[in-house]
Motif scaffolding. Structure first.
Motif, PDB file in Angstrom:
ATOM      1  N   SER A   1      -5.374   4.856   7.796  1.00 25.23           N
ATOM      2  CA  SER A   1      -6.504   4.454   7.978  1.00 25.23           C
ATOM      3  C   SER A   1      -6.759   3.377   9.467  1.00 25.23           C
ATOM      4  O   SER A   1      -5.791   2.716   9.641  1.00 25.23           O
TER       5      SER A   1
ATOM      6  N   THR B   1      -0.289   3.434   6.291  1.00 28.50           N
ATOM      7  CA  THR B   1      -1.480   3.650   6.005  1.00 28.50           C
ATOM      8  C   THR B   1      -1.993   5.234   6.862  1.00 28.50           C
ATOM      9  O   THR B   1      -1.330   5.627   7.737  1.00 28.50           O
TER      10      THR B   1
ATOM     11  N   GLY C   1       0.816  -1.253  -0.114  1.00 27.02           N
ATOM     12  CA  GLY C   1      -0.053  -0.029   0.071  1.00 27.02           C
ATOM     13  C   GLY C   1       0.560   1.041  -0.019  1.00 27.02           C
ATOM     14  O   GLY C   1       0.548   2.164   0.808  1.00 27.02           O
TER      15      GLY C   1
ATOM     16  N   TYR D   1      -5.609   0.291   2.687  1.00 32.55           N
ATOM     17  CA  TYR D   1      -6.777   0.440   3.693  1.00 32.55           C
ATOM     18  C   TYR D   1      -7.813   1.431   3.445  1.00 32.55           C
ATOM     19  O   TYR D   1      -8.422   1.914   4.186  1.00 32.55           O
ATOM     20  N   GLN D   2      -7.731   1.993   2.085  1.00 31.65           N
ATOM     21  CA  GLN D   2      -8.821   2.998   1.759  1.00 31.65           C
ATOM     22  C   GLN D   2     -10.350   2.498   2.077  1.00 31.65           C
ATOM     23  O   GLN D   2     -10.429   1.158   2.122  1.00 31.65           O
TER      24      GLN D   2
ATOM     25  N   ASP E   1      -3.322   3.884  -0.828  1.00 33.03           N
ATOM     26  CA  ASP E   1      -3.462   3.423   0.802  1.00 33.03           C
ATOM     27  C   ASP E   1      -4.240   1.752   0.517  1.00 33.03           C
ATOM     28  O   ASP E   1      -5.396   1.872  -0.028  1.00 33.03           O
TER      29      ASP E   1
END
Length: 381
Positions: free
Chosen positions: A187, A185, A151, A157-158, A155
């Motif tokens: 997030s 990240t 990532g 973890y979007q 990202d």
């Protein structure tokens, strides 16, 4: 397009989005200009039958997020840049709904004939077969195990990861074969995968970093509108640290007169939350990021826009951007030197480390691929 003003007026921002306009990419041959024929309300966006609507609570021009599933032919990317501390990366998505206006990856959407502006954060691509492609890459006879940075370009973890879970499937492959991974990240969703990351960290196979640009929630809401709030990111650092996962803080980017005043306070807050290593990056404005960022400045900080850009140029040898590997992350000149001194004095005082964690590559076991179907002998009769 997201330009909510009439032709001739500067574009107005859309709530919940970072870019102010859908600036054309550098490879597009045709040029489009807004023209008001009096029929459509200013800034109205056409609806898509296959798109996910933005939250109804958001006022302003209507903009939807559209996700396209794609089948990647390969999934690992080799890095040849000497100023980046990893050699292999994996990106489950193209485009990023976080909408960070400063994102260096925005220009990559131009290769898709899409805008690095609003398209980058609303027209996304999910690599549905990422785990399968990764398993295939790791099982090759001559594969050499190296830490995979997960990532980096956008990202992992979007928000769309909640539904598609591609990052989760990639981590499951890495966990199963004891392959080291480094994550970064903005997030809090990374907390969902602690059940995989904590056992890996116990074997020196996982490390994480959380990017914090500012501690000002109001500023963050316009700068990186769909990322976690600064206070939530600090809580994520604490949660990861308490789970035994080495976690760092990336103070990036430092934007003169906008986020730069928060530098020391971010380092202090992150250290208190459990971060053990730190890094910083000065604002970079490659390709279309520069005009997009200048639009954002005019929309949100018109009183200091010229001052900010003058300071950026002071750190880039008089230019808006300098891609030299030796200086693009830190800048040059007196102002860059002052930022460097501020960072290291604060980090030394707080007891941060700078060298990255060396993860263990010796445990790696290639994954077993499914056996091919047995050939069937046809009948003569």
């Amino acid at each position: 397009m997201g330009d909510s003003g009439r032709p001739g007026r500067p574009p107005a921002p859309s709530k919940g989005r970072g870019a102010v306009s859908n600036l054309q990419g550098r490879f597009e041959r045709d040029r489009r200009e807004a023209f008001d024929d009096g029929w459509a309300p200013a800034g109205e966006m056409p609806a898509r039958a296959d798109a996910v609507e933005a939250p109804a609570s958001e006022a302003g021009p209507r903009l939807v997020t559209h996700v396209t599933l794609e089948q990647a032919r390969s999934i690992l990317t080799r890095n040849a840049s000497p100023d980046i501390p990893f050699d292999v990366s994996l990106n489950p998505y193209r485009g990023c709904e976080h909408g960070c206006i400063y994102c260096f990856a925005r220009p990559t959407h131009a290769y898709l004939d899409l805008s690095p502006g609003l398209d980058f954060e609303s027209r996304l691509f999910a690599k549905a077969n990422a785990a399968e492609r990764l398993r295939h890459a790791l099982s090759r006879p001559f594969y050499r195990c190296e830490t995979i940075a997960l990532g980096v370009n956008t990202d992992a973890y979007q928000p769309i990861e909640r539904e598609h879970r591609i990052t989760r499937s990639v981590l499951e492959v890495l966990h199963a074969c004891d392959h080291p991974v480094a994550l970064i990240t903005k997030s809090a969703l990374i907390e969902r995968d602690i059940d995989l990351l904590a056992p890996m960290a116990a074997k020196r196979l996982a490390v994480a970093a959380v990017t914090i640009t500012t501690l000002d929630a109001g500023l963050a809401r316009t700068l990186e509108p769909r990322a976690a709030a600064p206070s939530r990111r600090l809580r994520t650092i604490r949660t990861l640290s308490e789970a035994g996962i080495p976690v760092g803080v990336s103070v990036a980017p430092l934007i003169p007169f906008v986020t730069e005043p928060d530098l020391e306070r971010i380092l202090e807050a992150a250290r208190e939350a459990g971060a053990v290593y730190a890094n910083y990056i000065v604002l970079r404005l490659p390709w279309e990021v520069r005009p997009l960022f200048e639009e954002w400045l005019q929309a949100h900080f018109p009183d200091r826009a010229e001052r900010v850009m003058n300071r950026v140029r002071d750190m880039r040898g008089g230019k808006d951007y300098d891609a030299d590997f030796a200086s693009r992350m830190r800048g040059t000149g007196i102002w860059a030197d002052l930022l460097r001194q501020r960072f290291y004095k604060a980090a030394d005082r707080l007891g941060y480390r700078y060298n990255r964690y060396e993860l263990d590559t010796s445990r790696f076991r290639p994954p077993a691929l499914p056996a091919p179907p047995a050939p069937r002998q046809g009948s003569l009769f």
